[in-house]
Structure formats: structure tokens, C-alpha cells
Design a protein around this motif. Structure first.
Motif, short mmCIF file in Angstrom:
data_model
loop_
_atom_site.label_atom_id
_atom_site.label_comp_id
_atom_site.label_asym_id
_atom_site.label_seq_id
_atom_site.Cartn_x
_atom_site.Cartn_y
_atom_site.Cartn_z
N GLU A 151 0.82 -1.22 0.00
CA GLU A 151 0.00 0.00 0.00
C GLU A 151 0.86 1.27 0.00
N LYS A 152 1.96 1.21 0.76
CA LYS A 152 2.88 2.33 0.86
C LYS A 152 3.29 2.85 -0.51
N ASP A 153 3.37 1.96 -1.47
CA ASP A 153 3.85 2.34 -2.79
C ASP A 153 2.73 2.56 -3.80
N ALA A 154 1.54 2.80 -3.30
CA ALA A 154 0.44 3.18 -4.19
C ALA A 154 0.47 4.69 -4.34
N PRO A 155 0.02 5.21 -5.49
CA PRO A 155 0.06 6.66 -5.70
C PRO A 155 -0.50 7.50 -4.54
N PRO A 156 -1.63 7.13 -3.93
CA PRO A 156 -2.15 8.01 -2.87
C PRO A 156 -1.22 8.09 -1.66
N ASN A 157 -0.32 7.13 -1.54
CA ASN A 157 0.55 7.11 -0.37
C ASN A 157 1.89 7.77 -0.61
N ARG A 158 2.08 8.27 -1.81
CA ARG A 158 3.40 8.80 -2.15
C ARG A 158 3.88 9.85 -1.18
N THR A 159 2.95 10.61 -0.62
CA THR A 159 3.37 11.72 0.23
C THR A 159 3.22 11.42 1.72
N LEU A 160 3.02 10.17 2.08
CA LEU A 160 2.99 9.84 3.51
C LEU A 160 4.41 9.90 4.07
N ARG A 161 4.51 10.34 5.33
CA ARG A 161 5.82 10.43 5.98
C ARG A 161 5.66 9.91 7.40
N GLY A 162 6.76 9.96 8.17
CA GLY A 162 6.65 9.69 9.59
C GLY A 162 6.74 8.22 9.99
N PHE A 163 7.08 7.36 9.04
CA PHE A 163 7.15 5.93 9.36
C PHE A 163 8.19 5.65 10.46
N ASP A 164 9.29 6.41 10.44
CA ASP A 164 10.34 6.17 11.44
C ASP A 164 9.87 6.56 12.85
N PHE A 165 8.99 7.55 12.93
CA PHE A 165 8.43 7.96 14.22
C PHE A 165 7.64 6.78 14.82
N ILE A 166 6.80 6.16 13.98
CA ILE A 166 6.02 4.99 14.42
C ILE A 166 6.97 3.86 14.84
N ASP A 167 8.00 3.63 14.02
CA ASP A 167 8.96 2.55 14.33
C ASP A 167 9.63 2.77 15.68
N ARG A 168 9.94 4.03 16.00
CA ARG A 168 10.61 4.31 17.28
C ARG A 168 9.67 4.07 18.46
N VAL A 169 8.41 4.46 18.31
CA VAL A 169 7.43 4.20 19.39
C VAL A 169 7.29 2.68 19.57
N LYS A 170 7.19 1.98 18.45
CA LYS A 170 7.01 0.53 18.51
C LYS A 170 8.21 -0.13 19.20
N SER A 171 9.45 0.35 18.93
CA SER A 171 10.63 -0.23 19.58
C SER A 171 10.56 -0.07 21.09
N LEU A 172 10.10 1.11 21.54
CA LEU A 172 9.97 1.33 22.99
C LEU A 172 8.97 0.33 23.59
N LEU A 173 7.88 0.11 22.87
CA LEU A 173 6.84 -0.80 23.38
C LEU A 173 7.34 -2.24 23.36
N GLU A 174 8.11 -2.61 22.34
CA GLU A 174 8.67 -3.97 22.29
C GLU A 174 9.65 -4.19 23.44
N ALA A 175 10.40 -3.14 23.80
CA ALA A 175 11.33 -3.26 24.92
C ALA A 175 10.58 -3.45 26.24
N GLU A 176 9.44 -2.80 26.36
CA GLU A 176 8.63 -2.87 27.59
C GLU A 176 7.85 -4.17 27.67
N CYS A 177 7.16 -4.54 26.61
CA CYS A 177 6.36 -5.77 26.62
C CYS A 177 6.38 -6.38 25.21
N PRO A 178 7.32 -7.27 24.97
CA PRO A 178 7.50 -7.82 23.62
C PRO A 178 6.26 -8.53 23.09
N GLY A 179 5.92 -8.22 21.84
CA GLY A 179 4.84 -8.94 21.16
C GLY A 179 3.44 -8.68 21.69
N VAL A 180 3.23 -7.55 22.37
CA VAL A 180 1.91 -7.32 22.97
C VAL A 180 1.11 -6.22 22.27
#
Ligand code: HEM
Ligand SMILES: *[C@@H]1O[C@H](CO)[C@@H](O)[C@H](O)[C@H]1NC(C)=O
Ligand SMILES: *[C@@H]1O[C@H](CO)[C@@H](O)[C@H](O)[C@H]1NC(C)=O
Ligand SMILES: *[C@@H]1O[C@H](CO)[C@@H](O)[C@H](O)[C@H]1NC(C)=O
Ligand SMILES: CC(=O)N[C@H]1CO[C@H](CO)[C@@H](O)[C@@H]1O
Length: 328
Positions: free
Chosen positions: A90-119
């Protein structure tokens, strides 16, 4: 057996049956992680508070990303999955061309994985980050019940088919929103998110330069506004500059988007379309009158509804370890 006993037996059976259905068809609930990861929502909120001031424009990109996620296979974080050698995501569909901020989500997710893996699911991370960044930048608050699970499929073609293009007319919008269980009121309210953020000229330049293929303008667009855009923003038919959708107030979540619509200054045909249907026009006129609290309350209800579209719960889907790839 006496009638009263029979009645209570029947009632008890019904109650048991409802309980059974309830346990197999899990639902979203407020504070879903209260026991399994009690700090989850606080970790998200703290991260947002620490980082959003560096890039406040991300709030707009997240609410758009959340919308694009929910409209394709439900709110299951399928929008976050990376393209692989054998799948265009989906990321590579034309409507998504201008989406940003994926790294922000990835960083939040890493913090959550460190706190409670796989939850905590990526779908819930995106839903919470969206709400928290919008609130942190002065927008409305809405409830985010949690318990979404992550999808394992992401197809570019499905994004193209389900996400309305900016050239949409009213009936197209009504159909595409209707397909997601959203009505005209939801359409008008959710489009109000265009009170913040930016667009590229490519999303509306046909309205300025070549509306019906004969080098003309869209007559539904205020000609003075069109002239201004051509003089200062989208200076040639190929210029792809960024333009504020709600000029002068793109950082403020307010009612000015709706007043622009009534001045024929909505940027996309899809914005302008909201004034071409009587029901929709009536809703826009009502919203413009305010008070803003009423818009915020109704917008909140519509966001909560959007956040429930076709969610996966219980044992469906998975809890992705990294938001960009499905678990192997
Ligand atoms: C009604 C149908 C909709 C259409 C056709 C549409 C289309 C678009 C387009 C074409 C852009 C600009 C992309 C670019 O040129 O960079 C955009 C931006 C945006 N959209 Fe929509 N949209 C719709 C509904 C929504 C909804 C429901 C939301 C959220 C609830 C939303 C939130 C946003 C935001 C915040 C931006 C600015 C993004 C940024 O600044 O990065 N839109 N939209
Ligand atoms: C609206 O757009 C759709 C799809 O682009 C098109 O098929 C339809 O004829 C249009 N409807 C009107 C009323 O213009
Ligand atoms: C306008 O659109 C028509 C038809 O698609 C195309 O032939 C023409 O070259 C376009 N003109 C400009 C100025 O882009
Ligand atoms: C997904 O792609 C982005 C950018 O291309 C990259 O930064 C990220 O690390 C990738 N995620 C995973 C989990 O591979
Ligand atoms: C953020 C992102 O992944 N954008 C991609 C969207 O799709 C286009 C192709 O259609 C890619 O070039 C972008 O990188």
C-alpha cells in the motif's frame, strides 16, 4: 415447570449464549493493555510529547495515514508494511506517495517492544500516535479503544481502489465512504481534517491548468483564488510545490476549512464536492456557524468510528514485531 421458572431458564440461556458470542468475537475496548502492558499508552504519549515539537507537521501526516490504513483492509497497520521483491505494498500506491513519519512509528514501537515484547499492535500504535499528536498540536481529543491486531497483507492495488482520489465527485466519495460503513455526515466531518496540513500541486493542478483537457480552469474554483495559486504556488503546470490547504491557518484545527468551502476555495474537487450535494452543504453550513466545540465533539465521534473499521481482534491477524514487515 412453572411459567416463571421457565422464563428465567430461557433468560439464563440467552445470557450464556451472548457471553459465548462475546468471548469469541472480541471487541476493541478502552485500556485493552491495562493488564498486559500497563504503561503502553503512557509510553506513546510521553514519546509524542518529547518529539512532536521537532516536527509538528507530522500530526497531519499521521491522521492521513490512519485514514489510509483504515480504508484498506480495516485499521490493521497494513499501510506500514514495506514493499518486498514479490509484493508492491500500500505504501507504494500513488495516494501514499506523500505519507511520511514511518520512522516515528517505528521508534514508538521499539519502545513498546522493549517494555512488553509482542503485545502492542502496530495498528494500535498508529491509532494512538494519531490521536496524541493531533491533541498535542491543539486539535480535538477522541477516545481510542484498543485491541486491534495487525494484518499480514498489504497491496498497492487495494489502496488505489479504496482511497478516494482528490478528483472525486460527490457520488464517488459517498460510495467509497459508504463501502467503509461511513455516511455523508462522517464524510463531511472527517474531510474537516483538511483544516491542517499541506498538499502538492499535483493533487489539484488540473483545476488550475487543464480541467477538461482544453487548458481551462475548474469553474467551481474561485477564479481569484485560482489566479493567486498560479501566481504564487503552482506557477507552471509541472510545478509540484507544497500548498497549505487552509492558507494562513494550516497549523490550527479550526472551522476555517468549512468557511473556505463556502467561498469556493476548497483545494481539491473532493473538497468542492461537499458543497454540491444539499445534505452535505447543509452540514457544512451548520458546522461553520459553530461553536467549534460542536465540531470537535462530532469530529471525535467520527474518528472513533473510523478507527473501528473492519478491525481484527482476538486471534485474528498477528502482533507484528516490526511495523514494516509481517512476522516470519
Ligand atoms: C474525502 C476524501 C479525501 C480525499 C480525496 C483526500 C485527499 C487528500 C490529498 C490529495 C491530500 C494531499 C496529498 C498531497 O498532495 O501531498 C490530502 C492531504 C491530507 N488529508 Fe486528505 N483526503 C480525504 C479525506 C481525508 C480524511 C478522512 C482525513 C483524516 C481524517 C484526511 C486528512 C488529510 C490531512 C491531514 C492531509 C495533509 C497531510 C500533510 O500535511 O502531510 N483526508 N488529502
Ligand atoms: C462521478 O465520478 C464517477 C467516477 O469517476 C463517474 O463514473 C460518474 O459519472 C461521476 N458522476 C457524476 C454525477 O458526475
Ligand atoms: C491538456 O489535456 C489535454 C488532454 O489530456 C492534452 O492533450 C493537453 O496537452 C493538455 N494541455 C496542457 C497545457 O497540459
Ligand atoms: C521499511 O522501509 C523503510 C524505508 O524504506 C526502512 O527505513 C525500514 O527500516 C523498513 N522496515 C523494516 C522493518 O524493514
Ligand atoms: C513513503 C513511501 O513509501 N512512498 C512511496 C509511495 O509510492 C511511490 C511509488 O508509487 C514510491 O516512489 C514512494 O517511495
Amino acid at each position: 415447570m412453572k411459567m416463571r421458572q421457565l422464563t428465567s431458564l430461557v433468560l439464563a440461556t440467552i445470557v450464556c449464549l451472548i457471553g459465548l458470542i462475546g468471548s469469541t468475537q472480541a471487541q476493541l475496548q478502552l485500556g485493552f493493555y491495562a493488564n498486559s502492558c500497563p504503561n503502553a499508552e503512557k509510553i506513546v504519549l510521553d514519546f509524542v510529547h518529547q518529539h512532536i515539537h521537532n516536527a509538528p507537521s507530522l500530526a497531519a501526516t499521521f491522521i492521513r495515514m490512519h485514514f489510509h490504513d483504515c480504508f484498506v483492509r480495516g485499521c490493521d497497520a497494513s499501510v506500514l508494511i514495506n514493499t518486498t521483491s514479490n509484493n508492491q505494498a500500500e505504501k507504494d500506491a500513488p495516494p501514499n506517495r506523500t505519507l511520511r513519519g514511518f520512522d516515528f512509528i517505528d521508534r514508538v514501537k521499539s519502545l513498546l517492544e522493549a517494555e512488553c515484547p509482542g503485545v502492542v499492535s502496530c495498528a494500535d500504535v498508529l491509532s494512538l500516535v494519531t490521536r496524541d499528536t493531533i491533541v498535542a498540536t491543539g486539535g480535538p481529543y477522541w477516545e481510542v479503544p484498543t485491541g486491534r491486531r495487525d494484518g499480514v497483507i498489504s497491496r498497492s492495488s487495494e489502496a488505489t481502489a479504496n482511497i478516494p482520489p482528490p478528483s472525486s465527485n460527490f457520488s464517488r466519495l459517498q460510495t467509497l465512504f459508504g463501502n467503509q460503513g461511513l455516511d455523508v455526515k462522517d464524510l463531511v466531518l472527517l474531510s474537516g481534517a483538511h483544516t491542517i496540513g499541506i498538499a502538492h500541486c499535483s493533487s489539484f493542478r488540473n483545476r488550475l491548468y487543464n480541467f477538461t483537457g482544453v487548458g481551462n480552469q475548474d469553474p467551481s474554483l474561485d477564479p481569484r483564488y485560482a489566479a493567486n495559486l498560479k501566481a504564487n504556488k503552482c506557477k507552471t503546470p509541472t510545478d509540484n510545490s507544497k500548498v497549505e490547504m487552509d492558507p494562513g491557518s494550516r497549523k490550527t484545527f479550526d472551522l476555517s476549512y468549512y468557511s473556505l468551502l463556502l467561498k469556493r476555495r476548497g483545494l481539491f474537487q473532493s473538497d468542492s464536492a461537499l458543497t454540491k450535494d444539499l445534505t452535505s452543504l447543509g452540514l457544512v453550513q451548520k458546522l461553520v456557524e459553530g461553536p467549534i466545540e460542536e465540531f470537535f465533539a462530532e469530529f471525535a465521534a467520527a474518528m472513533e468510528k473510523m478507527g473501528r473499521i473492519n478491525v481484527k481482534t482476538g486471534t485474528e491477524g498477528e502482533i507484528r514485531k516490526r511495523c514494516g514487515v509481517v512476522n516470519s
